[in-house]
Write a protein that holds these residues in place. Structure first.
Motif, short mmCIF file in Angstrom:
data_model
loop_
_atom_site.label_atom_id
_atom_site.label_comp_id
_atom_site.label_asym_id
_atom_site.label_seq_id
_atom_site.Cartn_x
_atom_site.Cartn_y
_atom_site.Cartn_z
N GLU A 20 2.61 3.27 0.24
CA GLU A 20 1.48 3.46 1.15
C GLU A 20 1.30 4.94 1.45
OE1 GLU A 20 -0.43 1.05 2.18
OE2 GLU A 20 0.77 -0.70 1.59
N GLY A 21 0.04 5.39 1.48
CA GLY A 21 -0.25 6.76 1.88
C GLY A 21 -0.20 7.79 0.77
N ALA A 22 -0.26 7.36 -0.49
CA ALA A 22 -0.16 8.27 -1.62
C ALA A 22 -1.48 8.30 -2.40
CB ALA A 22 0.98 7.85 -2.53
N ILE A 23 -1.54 9.20 -3.40
CA ILE A 23 -2.67 9.31 -4.33
C ILE A 23 -2.10 9.44 -5.73
CG2 ILE A 23 -4.75 10.62 -4.94
CD1 ILE A 23 -4.84 11.73 -2.13
N PRO A 24 -2.68 8.78 -6.74
CA PRO A 24 -2.17 8.90 -8.10
C PRO A 24 -2.06 10.36 -8.54
CG PRO A 24 -3.74 7.12 -7.99
CD PRO A 24 -3.79 7.81 -6.65
N GLY A 25 -0.95 10.68 -9.19
CA GLY A 25 -0.69 12.04 -9.66
C GLY A 25 0.19 12.84 -8.72
N GLU A 26 0.29 12.44 -7.47
CA GLU A 26 1.10 13.18 -6.51
C GLU A 26 2.59 12.93 -6.73
OE1 GLU A 26 -1.64 13.68 -2.53
OE2 GLU A 26 -0.35 11.92 -2.65
N VAL A 76 -5.73 13.53 8.09
CA VAL A 76 -5.95 12.26 8.78
C VAL A 76 -5.64 12.44 10.26
CG1 VAL A 76 -5.16 9.88 9.00
CG2 VAL A 76 -5.42 10.89 6.74
N GLU A 77 -6.63 12.12 11.10
CA GLU A 77 -6.44 12.29 12.55
C GLU A 77 -6.15 10.96 13.25
OE1 GLU A 77 -9.83 14.29 14.08
OE2 GLU A 77 -9.46 16.15 12.97
N SER A 78 -6.52 9.83 12.63
CA SER A 78 -6.27 8.53 13.25
C SER A 78 -5.21 7.78 12.45
CB SER A 78 -7.56 7.71 13.33
OG SER A 78 -8.06 7.43 12.04
N ASP A 79 -4.85 6.61 12.96
CA ASP A 79 -3.79 5.80 12.36
C ASP A 79 -4.37 4.98 11.20
OD1 ASP A 79 -1.73 4.12 11.75
OD2 ASP A 79 -1.55 3.22 13.74
N PRO A 80 -3.92 5.22 9.95
CA PRO A 80 -4.45 4.46 8.82
C PRO A 80 -4.19 2.96 8.92
CG PRO A 80 -3.27 6.40 8.05
CD PRO A 80 -2.98 6.25 9.52
N ALA A 81 -3.16 2.55 9.67
CA ALA A 81 -2.84 1.13 9.82
C ALA A 81 -3.76 0.44 10.81
CB ALA A 81 -1.38 0.96 10.26
N CYS A 82 -4.55 1.21 11.56
CA CYS A 82 -5.49 0.63 12.53
C CYS A 82 -6.80 0.35 11.83
CB CYS A 82 -5.71 1.59 13.69
SG CYS A 82 -6.78 0.93 14.99
N GLY A 83 -7.19 -0.91 11.77
CA GLY A 83 -8.42 -1.27 11.11
C GLY A 83 -8.33 -1.29 9.60
N HIS A 86 -6.74 8.74 3.83
CA HIS A 86 -6.26 10.08 3.49
C HIS A 86 -6.87 10.63 2.20
CE1 HIS A 86 -3.85 7.20 1.27
NE2 HIS A 86 -3.49 8.14 0.44
N ILE A 87 -7.81 9.87 1.59
CA ILE A 87 -8.38 10.23 0.30
C ILE A 87 -9.86 10.55 0.45
CG2 ILE A 87 -8.72 9.48 -2.09
CD1 ILE A 87 -6.53 7.35 -1.58
N GLU A 88 -10.31 11.64 -0.17
CA GLU A 88 -11.73 11.98 -0.14
C GLU A 88 -12.56 10.79 -0.62
OE1 GLU A 88 -13.32 14.46 1.03
OE2 GLU A 88 -11.73 15.92 1.43
N PHE A 133 -19.32 -3.27 -4.51
CA PHE A 133 -19.91 -2.67 -3.31
C PHE A 133 -18.80 -2.29 -2.34
CE2 PHE A 133 -22.68 -5.67 -5.31
CZ PHE A 133 -23.93 -5.09 -5.27
N ASP A 134 -18.92 -1.09 -1.76
CA ASP A 134 -17.89 -0.62 -0.82
C ASP A 134 -18.25 -1.07 0.59
OD1 ASP A 134 -15.56 0.54 -0.07
OD2 ASP A 134 -16.29 2.60 -0.13
N MET A 135 -17.97 -2.34 0.88
CA MET A 135 -18.32 -2.91 2.19
C MET A 135 -17.42 -2.37 3.31
SD MET A 135 -20.88 -4.80 1.38
CE MET A 135 -21.21 -5.98 2.70
N PHE A 136 -16.21 -1.90 2.96
CA PHE A 136 -15.29 -1.39 3.98
C PHE A 136 -14.72 -0.04 3.53
CE2 PHE A 136 -15.43 -5.93 4.78
CZ PHE A 136 -15.48 -5.99 6.16
N PRO A 137 -15.47 1.05 3.73
CA PRO A 137 -14.98 2.38 3.35
C PRO A 137 -13.63 2.69 4.00
CG PRO A 137 -17.28 2.48 4.01
CD PRO A 137 -16.79 1.10 4.35
N ASN A 138 -12.83 3.45 3.31
CA ASN A 138 -11.49 3.88 3.75
C ASN A 138 -10.45 2.76 3.71
OD1 ASN A 138 -12.37 6.54 4.31
ND2 ASN A 138 -13.14 5.87 6.31
#
Length: 422
Positions: free
Chosen positions: A30-36, A67-74, A80-82, A405-410
């Motif tokens: 959790e919290g990573a991006i491919p290539g990192e 990231v300023e908010s909690d990724p686990a919330c919602g 954390h990804i553009e 379709f991106d119904m839930f961004p992030n």
């Protein structure tokens, strides 16, 4: 003692995690991006799979953002990804899942229709606690701040905060959860309180007095009945707003806050238009019809022979209202029971929009037995979507095209549509 791993992230997988390997074992991070390259803490393990969370990014990807908010919330696993990279990763998840779970000859990249990242959500389930109303942090019973996720519009956040403060000072344990629903333009906003104690309905008016709500309702435990506390109990949108603003279409889609409805105000018309475009023959059979989103839109386009099947009492009540004055026949039963009533061939087009679990084996077998010739499959889960496409392929169906379709961004959620033909 905590265990830490240094990992190279490989690719995204369905559900929001990223795939890595360590010592021959699969690691879902959790919290990573491919290539990192990251340092990750192992949170738990199951057989040959480790589940981990990034604690330090050694070699960050260019698309990582603060990231300023909690990724686990919602459920914001991709926060954390553009945003453009999020859509690319979701497209990759679709292709990888289809390639792994189906025998489709050529799986090409499926572009994901974009959405605005903030204020998109017009339907939310909120939980009550000593701190007010909020989402539940993933995997816990801990409330987190809805406003910090950016998913709701500012006015909706103010209502949630105001009602939550009042509720927290009162008998908040009498509320199991609250459904909040808005119209596309946010001019209508309704709250429905699911009460653990029916007597608490007397308090709902106090909690919501003076708030920017056009309607307030409550539901008793174990009952389909909806009690109106104040205002109008439903919200509605004109069909023209669901079909790219074409004013030639008549009718509206009304629903109670308790009824299921698609949640993204910015992508909804694209989704509805896409489904309607795929319906090339009638009659139309709309299974898991909900409040009639697709049926009513099709009726406004001139399709006269439509049958809509919905079991849920709240959604069916709204469906009957929305179908009034059209040629839509409403059937209030489960999809399996409806399909079992006859062995006749089903002509025309069948639309299925099942819950996350996908089509049950019995439903899928019945569709095949009824020799459905044209099928439009709407899904909110890529894995069950791929599973069902594989089963339909084995039964002689060909996938003509797929849209996403991106119904839930992030988040890691993806809405997909496929056209299949026998």
């Amino acid at each position: 003692m905590a265990r830490f791993l240094n990992l190279r992230i490989e690719r995204p997988v369905a559900g929001g995690a990223m795939l890595a390997h360590y010592g021959g074992r699969v690691v879902l991070v959790e919290g990573a991006i491919p290539g990192e390259r990251v340092d990750a803490r192992v949170d738990r393990e199951r057989r040959d799979v480790l589940f981990a969370t990034v604690i330090n990014v050694v070699e960050p990807d260019a698309d990582r953002r603060a990231v300023e908010s909690d990724p686990a919330c919602g459920g914001q696993a991709y926060l954390h990804i553009e945003y453009d990279r999020q859509r690319q990763l979701k497209s990759q998840v679709i292709a990888d899942t289809l390639r792994r779970m189906t025998k489709l000859d050529a799986v090409v990249a499926v572009p994901v229709m974009p959405s605005k990242e903030h204020g998109y959500r017009m339907r939310s389930r909120l939980h009550a606690g000593s701190s007010g109303l909020g989402f539940l942090r993933g995997g816990t019973h801990t409330l987190c701040n809805v406003a910090r996720t950016g998913q709701l519009l500012p006015e909706a956040n103010r209502v949630v905060s105001q009602v939550g403060r009042r509720l927290s000072r009162s008998k908040y344990r009498s509320v199991t959860h609250v459904d909040l629903a808005e119209s596309l333009n946010a001019e209508m906003r309704v709250m429905n309180f699911h009460l653990a104690a029916p007597s608490a309905s007397k308090l709902v008016a106090e909690w919501t007095r003076g708030c920017a709500l056009t309607g307030v309702t409550c539901s008793k435990p174990g009952s389909a009945e909806i009690k109106v506390i104040s205002g109008t109990p439903t919200i509605s949108d004109p069909v023209e707003s669901l079909l790219h603003g074409d004013a030639s279409h008549h009718g509206s889609i009304a629903r109670h806050a308790r009824s299921f409805f698609q949640g993204n105000r910015y992508v909804l018309s694209e989704l509805v238009t896409s489904v309607c475009r795929r319906v090339t023959t009638d009659p139309v059979l709309d299974l898991y019809a909900g409040v009639g989103l697709f049926s009513v839109a099709l009726a406004s386009l001139g399709i006269e022979n439509i049958t809509a099947v919905e079991r849920d009492a709240s959604a069916r009540r709204d469906l009957v209202t929305n179908a009034s004055g059209t040629h839509i026949a409403v059937i209030g039963t489960s999809v399996e029971q409806f399909l079992s009533r006859s062995s006749n061939v089903i002509s025309g087009t069948v639309i299925v929009d099942p819950p996350r679990a996908g089509l049950g084996r019995n439903v899928l077998d019945l569709l095949v037995q009824r020799r459905v010739s044209s099928l439009v499959y709407v899904s909110c889960d890529v894995a069950t979507f791929a599973r069902d496409l594989q089963r339909l392929g084995e039964a002689g169906y060909t996938v003509e095209d797929i849209e996403a379709f991106d119904m839930f961004p992030n988040s890691a959620h993806i809405e997909v549509i496929a056209s299949l033909r026998r």
